[in-house]
Design a protein around this motif. Sequence first.
Motif, PDB file in Angstrom:
ATOM      1  N   GLY A  43       0.811  -1.210   0.000  1.00 50.23           N
ATOM      2  CA  GLY A  43       0.000   0.000   0.000  1.00 50.23           C
ATOM      3  C   GLY A  43       0.840   1.254   0.000  1.00 50.23           C
ATOM      4  N   TRP A  57      -2.305   4.206  -3.018  1.00 51.80           N
ATOM      5  CA  TRP A  57      -2.747   2.828  -3.295  1.00 51.80           C
ATOM      6  C   TRP A  57      -2.903   2.049  -1.986  1.00 51.80           C
ATOM      7  CZ3 TRP A  57      -3.623   0.444  -8.143  1.00 51.80           C
ATOM      8  CH2 TRP A  57      -3.402   1.278  -9.262  1.00 51.80           C
ATOM      9  N   ASP A  63      -5.565   0.771  -0.760  1.00 51.80           N
ATOM     10  CA  ASP A  63      -6.831   0.040  -0.773  1.00 51.80           C
ATOM     11  C   ASP A  63      -6.771  -1.306  -0.053  1.00 51.80           C
ATOM     12  OD1 ASP A  63      -6.153   1.639  -3.193  1.00 51.80           O
ATOM     13  OD2 ASP A  63      -8.296   1.461  -3.598  1.00 51.80           O
ATOM     14  N   ASP A  81      -0.086   3.906   4.667  1.00 52.94           N
ATOM     15  CA  ASP A  81       0.800   3.807   3.501  1.00 52.94           C
ATOM     16  C   ASP A  81       2.219   3.452   3.904  1.00 52.94           C
ATOM     17  OD1 ASP A  81       0.678   6.484   4.641  1.00 52.94           O
ATOM     18  OD2 ASP A  81       2.030   7.127   3.058  1.00 52.94           O
ATOM     19  N   TYR A  92       6.616   4.307  -8.051  1.00 52.65           N
ATOM     20  CA  TYR A  92       5.751   4.215  -9.221  1.00 52.65           C
ATOM     21  C   TYR A  92       6.636   3.970 -10.441  1.00 52.65           C
ATOM     22  CZ  TYR A  92       1.523   6.129  -6.985  1.00 52.65           C
ATOM     23  OH  TYR A  92       0.406   6.315  -6.201  1.00 52.65           O
ATOM     24  N   HIS A 107       2.718  -3.956  -9.255  1.00 53.68           N
ATOM     25  CA  HIS A 107       1.270  -4.176  -9.154  1.00 53.68           C
ATOM     26  C   HIS A 107       0.605  -3.640 -10.416  1.00 53.68           C
ATOM     27  CE1 HIS A 107       1.868  -5.166  -4.903  1.00 53.68           C
ATOM     28  NE2 HIS A 107       2.716  -4.155  -4.884  1.00 53.68           N
ATOM     29  N   ASP A 167       2.111   2.333 -12.604  1.00 56.52           N
ATOM     30  CA  ASP A 167       1.867   1.145 -11.784  1.00 56.52           C
ATOM     31  C   ASP A 167       2.714   1.218 -10.514  1.00 56.52           C
ATOM     32  OD1 ASP A 167       0.037   0.019 -13.518  1.00 56.52           O
ATOM     33  OD2 ASP A 167       1.474  -1.336 -14.476  1.00 56.52           O
ATOM     34  N   PRO A 168       2.150   0.835  -9.365  1.00 52.04           N
ATOM     35  CA  PRO A 168       2.917   0.867  -8.114  1.00 52.04           C
ATOM     36  C   PRO A 168       3.944  -0.266  -8.059  1.00 52.04           C
ATOM     37  CG  PRO A 168       0.545   0.769  -7.701  1.00 52.04           C
ATOM     38  CD  PRO A 168       0.756   0.448  -9.134  1.00 52.04           C
TER      39      PRO A 168
END
Length: 330
Positions: free
Chosen positions: A3, A7, A9, A52, A57, A88, A141-142
Amino acid sequence: MAGIPGWEDRVRELVQAELEGLVDEVRTDALGNLIARRKGKGPRVMVAAHMDEIGFYVRHVDAKGFLRVQNVGGFDTRNLFARQVTVHTAGGDLPGLMNPAGKPIHISTPEERNKIPTVADFFVDVGLSAEEVKARVKVGDPVTLRQEGMRLGKFFTGKAMDDRASVFVLLEALRLLKGKKLACDLYAVFTTQEEVGLRGALTSAYGVEPEVGIALDVTLAVDLPDLLSHHYVTEAGKGVAIKVMDSSAISDRGLVRQFVELAEKKKIPYQMEVLPLGGTDAGAMQRSRAGVPSLTLSIPTRYVHTVTEAVHTDDLEATAALLTAYLQGK
């Protein structure tokens, strides 16, 4: 559990499931903060722990399929050599390897070997053809570091103890308070984007309008070989740290005195903390609206911002005990 800022979530979903039966209300705000209220009589108290973790990224996919990354959060690049990562993607997670570009030691000069790379020097190899990488991985994308968590003597060690250790403490406090009377109207806020400027705490505090702000976070425990005692900041296993100041906030001295007196009354081990560089969600809560008296309770942590962050079980227990005693007004 992954996370990075923006991101959170997966972490939020796990925390929300753990809140079942512990609070009266739960909501998620526009920045993704999870705000849980346990109703009580007394001042409106916001306790914040950020969800977090530092990460990256994807910022570029090159012609050979290697990924370049942009960090989100602070890294000491000396700790990034030869790391496993997860990319991810929309189609699922991809394992990868992170290394700095350049010659291996066998063919490099002494000057090249002594250079400390910047984050921009690192790339990620996911082991696929350039065509497949470009089809699966997109800019934005992470990317997160991979590390198995484990018990190490009386420590828990792994990645993202900053600040998942505090998320655990806040959940544990809510469990300890179940069925007990509070001396406040409690808002337990699991915040987003702390590692990039305390952003989630700033917006959630604006919405909650607390009368008291308490941040839960980790702090440096550098009671390690070859360091002098005045460098320690805190020591692992010596109890919860009551923060006096860091570079984001000076704690409200009335709250500091109150927590010290409470720790001594309840015989909860504690230590005082002055952190030269770094900040917590208290810095955002303190500056919300017309100002909020705030402080941070810190968990001493060795090897902060690495994948081997280590927290002592006694310090976790002391932090949860002091927090619950305050929220009960005891």
